[in-house]
Write a protein that holds these residues in place. Structure first.
Motif, PDB file in Angstrom:
ATOM      1  N   UNK A   1       2.901   5.303  -8.057  1.00 56.42           N
ATOM      2  CA  UNK A   1       2.514   6.504  -7.314  1.00 56.42           C
ATOM      3  C   UNK A   1       2.108   6.157  -5.884  1.00 56.42           C
ATOM      4  N   UNK A   2       1.362   5.065  -5.719  1.00 56.30           N
ATOM      5  CA  UNK A   2       0.959   4.648  -4.375  1.00 56.30           C
ATOM      6  C   UNK A   2       2.188   4.347  -3.516  1.00 56.30           C
ATOM      7  N   UNK A   3       3.166   3.646  -4.118  1.00 56.44           N
ATOM      8  CA  UNK A   3       4.388   3.337  -3.385  1.00 56.44           C
ATOM      9  C   UNK A   3       5.167   4.588  -3.020  1.00 56.44           C
ATOM     10  N   UNK A   4       5.197   5.567  -3.945  1.00 56.92           N
ATOM     11  CA  UNK A   4       5.890   6.816  -3.656  1.00 56.92           C
ATOM     12  C   UNK A   4       5.248   7.575  -2.513  1.00 56.92           C
ATOM     13  N   UNK A   5       3.934   7.654  -2.513  1.00 55.05           N
ATOM     14  CA  UNK A   5       3.215   8.356  -1.445  1.00 55.05           C
ATOM     15  C   UNK A   5       3.410   7.647  -0.111  1.00 55.05           C
TER      16      UNK A   5
ATOM     17  N   UNK B   1      -1.499 -10.303 -13.196  1.00 52.73           N
ATOM     18  CA  UNK B   1      -0.420  -9.512 -13.794  1.00 52.73           C
ATOM     19  C   UNK B   1      -0.533  -8.039 -13.369  1.00 52.73           C
ATOM     20  N   UNK B   2      -1.753  -7.561 -13.250  1.00 50.26           N
ATOM     21  CA  UNK B   2      -1.986  -6.195 -12.783  1.00 50.26           C
ATOM     22  C   UNK B   2      -1.453  -6.019 -11.357  1.00 50.26           C
ATOM     23  N   UNK B   3      -1.752  -6.978 -10.477  1.00 47.11           N
ATOM     24  CA  UNK B   3      -1.311  -6.907  -9.085  1.00 47.11           C
ATOM     25  C   UNK B   3       0.210  -7.016  -8.972  1.00 47.11           C
ATOM     26  N   UNK B   4       0.807  -7.883  -9.785  1.00 45.23           N
ATOM     27  CA  UNK B   4       2.274  -7.986  -9.791  1.00 45.23           C
ATOM     28  C   UNK B   4       2.888  -6.661 -10.229  1.00 45.23           C
ATOM     29  N   UNK B   5       2.314  -6.055 -11.252  1.00 45.56           N
ATOM     30  CA  UNK B   5       2.804  -4.764 -11.721  1.00 45.56           C
ATOM     31  C   UNK B   5       2.706  -3.698 -10.636  1.00 45.56           C
ATOM     32  N   UNK B   6       1.629  -3.714  -9.851  1.00 43.08           N
ATOM     33  CA  UNK B   6       1.476  -2.745  -8.768  1.00 43.08           C
ATOM     34  C   UNK B   6       2.594  -2.900  -7.736  1.00 43.08           C
ATOM     35  N   UNK B   7       2.923  -4.148  -7.397  1.00 44.05           N
ATOM     36  CA  UNK B   7       3.982  -4.393  -6.425  1.00 44.05           C
ATOM     37  C   UNK B   7       5.343  -3.989  -6.979  1.00 44.05           C
ATOM     38  N   UNK B   8       5.591  -4.301  -8.249  1.00 49.23           N
ATOM     39  CA  UNK B   8       6.849  -3.912  -8.890  1.00 49.23           C
ATOM     40  C   UNK B   8       6.960  -2.386  -8.949  1.00 49.23           C
ATOM     41  N   UNK B   9       5.871  -1.732  -9.347  1.00 45.71           N
ATOM     42  CA  UNK B   9       5.867  -0.273  -9.439  1.00 45.71           C
ATOM     43  C   UNK B   9       6.116   0.390  -8.099  1.00 45.71           C
ATOM     44  N   UNK B  10       5.553  -0.176  -7.042  1.00 38.58           N
ATOM     45  CA  UNK B  10       5.734   0.399  -5.707  1.00 38.58           C
ATOM     46  C   UNK B  10       7.185   0.338  -5.271  1.00 38.58           C
TER      47      UNK B  10
END
Length: 451
Positions: free
Chosen positions: A70-74, A112-121
């Motif tokens: 969602x952060x990446x989308x915004x 792993x949480x931070x990697x997921x955030x970057x992948x999700x973005x």
């Protein structure tokens, strides 16, 4: 049917390169989420992790994707697609390498949480950019190919993991987790120089820059005057949760959740699940690799059908037959190994339809101003269920057994079929402007039918 230079352009070398570079994100997603299953088989024993701790490690990247998407989308709707197209992958490189030096489970979960955030973005960034450049004839297959690349990444993870595991080194798992940095570096280099989306530039009033990109990509005779105006020129993110766009967001989130909850749970713990089905040792790992390849085959088949069969019937049939395969697995968990593998094979191939449409529908059903936010929100909301499912898999296997676990997965998948029967629209053959127009898509909705 309206025509315009972007939606009806011939396929060019630029389109092909953009499709390949954009798909680097899902490749890394598949790699990151799959390599943890192989690595955990080693470090879980070294660290004496409980089932809860293993579930947290497995689910942490999914939680990160939930936050990052969602952060990446915004961000991509606000600041553009181009600049964020490489920044998010640089973060994946840094955090992947940092995993090599981790000394306790808490820090591993955080990384792993931070990697997921970057992948999700990366998902809303890359898919928005690809959608806004791709001709309508190729939009479905190109976006659907994102999921195929997810399985390519997953297959690569199993190969890398098995090769490193066979070295016998006690720290092989560290190299497994850090290895994601290698493809990430290659993808960053390949993405440098990608132009900004002209549709996004137009939405921000930067017409001169949009004209420059259009001339560069499509030829000197193309300008913003050749592009149709989108129906809702002042759409805001709030519209994702109201009116016709709210209904579209509900549909996308629900079908996406029903598709990935069983799949992500299986992927994070594939060797464990196959072992519970009495496929032991190398057979379990070999079975994981075979299932990964079959998932990829299913995506390729779905890519060939998405324009011929249409989005709606492909989605319904995908959920229906894959759900039946999981139902039989749940009812007969003690069946012979060949039957078990055959049922997993059916599930893996047939679920491909719902997998590729996860990226086709959200990019087609929303206008430029909120496309990135729509993709990000749908990805985030669907990951809530995926994260919960991944966390609960080891607890479910030890608590209620493999049969009931597979029955739960079957129920979720069949719910997806029912929801799609009543909610799925058809966007095949429409221009991007027509897909995003609320009135046009409503009139194109067929009566509920699976054919």
């Amino acid at each position: 049917m309206t025509t315009n230079p972007l939606d009806d352009a011939p396929l060019s070398r630029f389109h092909k390169k953009l499709a390949v570079f954009s798909s680097g994100g899902p490749f890394l997603d598949g790699f990151v989420l799959s390599i943890i299953g192989v690595a955990m088989a080693q470090f879980a024993d070294q660290w004496g992790l409980s089932s809860i701790e293993q579930g947290l490690v497995g689910a942490s990247s999914l939680v990160g994707i939930l936050l990052g998407a969602y952060a990446g989308g915004w961000l991509t709707d606000k600041f553009g697609r181009e600049i964020l197209f490489t920044i998010d992958l640089i973060a994946i490189i840094v955090f992947s390498v940092a995993q090599f030096f981790v000394q306790d489970v808490v820090w591993l979960i955080i990384l792993r949480l931070l990697i997921g955030m970057a992948v999700g973005a990366d998902y809303p960034i890359a898919t928005s950019l690809l959608t806004e450049f791709t001709p309508r004839k190729y939009r479905g297959p190109f976006l659907g190919a994102f999921v195929a690349m997810w399985f390519v990444g997953a297959a690569a993870a199993y190969v890398v993991g098995e090769v490193l595991a066979r070295t016998g080194h006690e720290d092989a798992w560290r190299w497994m987790l850090a290895s994601a940095a290698v493809p990430a570096i290659l993808i960053v280099v390949a993405r440098v120089g990608t132009p900004e989306s002209p549709r996004w530039l137009i939405s921000k009033g930067r017409n001169d820059e949009a004209n420059e990109v259009l001339r560069k990509v499509f030829g000197p005779g193309v300008s913003i005057a050749d592009l149709p105006q989108e129906e809702d020129s002042n759409v805001s993110v709030k519209d994702l949760l109201r009116s016709g766009y709210g209904k579209r967001m509900a549909f996308i989130t629900l079908f996406w959740t029903c598709s990935i909850v069983p799949l992500f749970a299986v992927y994070a713990f594939a060797p464990t699940i196959l072992a519970a089905l009495e496929l032991e040792g190398d057979a379990a790992h070999f079975g994981s690799a075979v299932i990964t390849i079959l998932f990829l085959v299913g995506c390729v088949v779905a890519l060939l059908l998405v324009n011929r069969m249409g989005r709606r019937p492909l989605l319904i049939h995908s959920f229906l037959w894959s759900g039946i395969a999981l139902l039989i697995l749940g009812l007969f968990p003690g069946a012979p190994s060949m039957i078990i593998m055959a049922l997993f094979a059916v599930y893996a191939v047939v679920i491909g339809g719902s997998q590729i449409l996860q990226w086709v529908y959200p990019n087609e059903l929303f206008p430029t101003e909120i496309r990135g936010s729509a993709v990000g929100m749908a990805s985030s909301l669907s990951r809530i269920g995926a994260a919960i499912g991944t966390f609960l898999v080891p607890l479910s296997l030890t608590g209620i057994g493999i049969g009931p676990t597979m029955l739960i997965a079957a129920a979720i998948t069949l719910i997806g079929a029912v929801l799609s029967q009543f909610m799925a629209p058809e966007t095949r053959g429409m221009s991007l402007t027509e897909c995003a127009a609320l009135t046009t898509t409503r009139s194109a909705l067929p009566t509920p039918s699976v054919v």
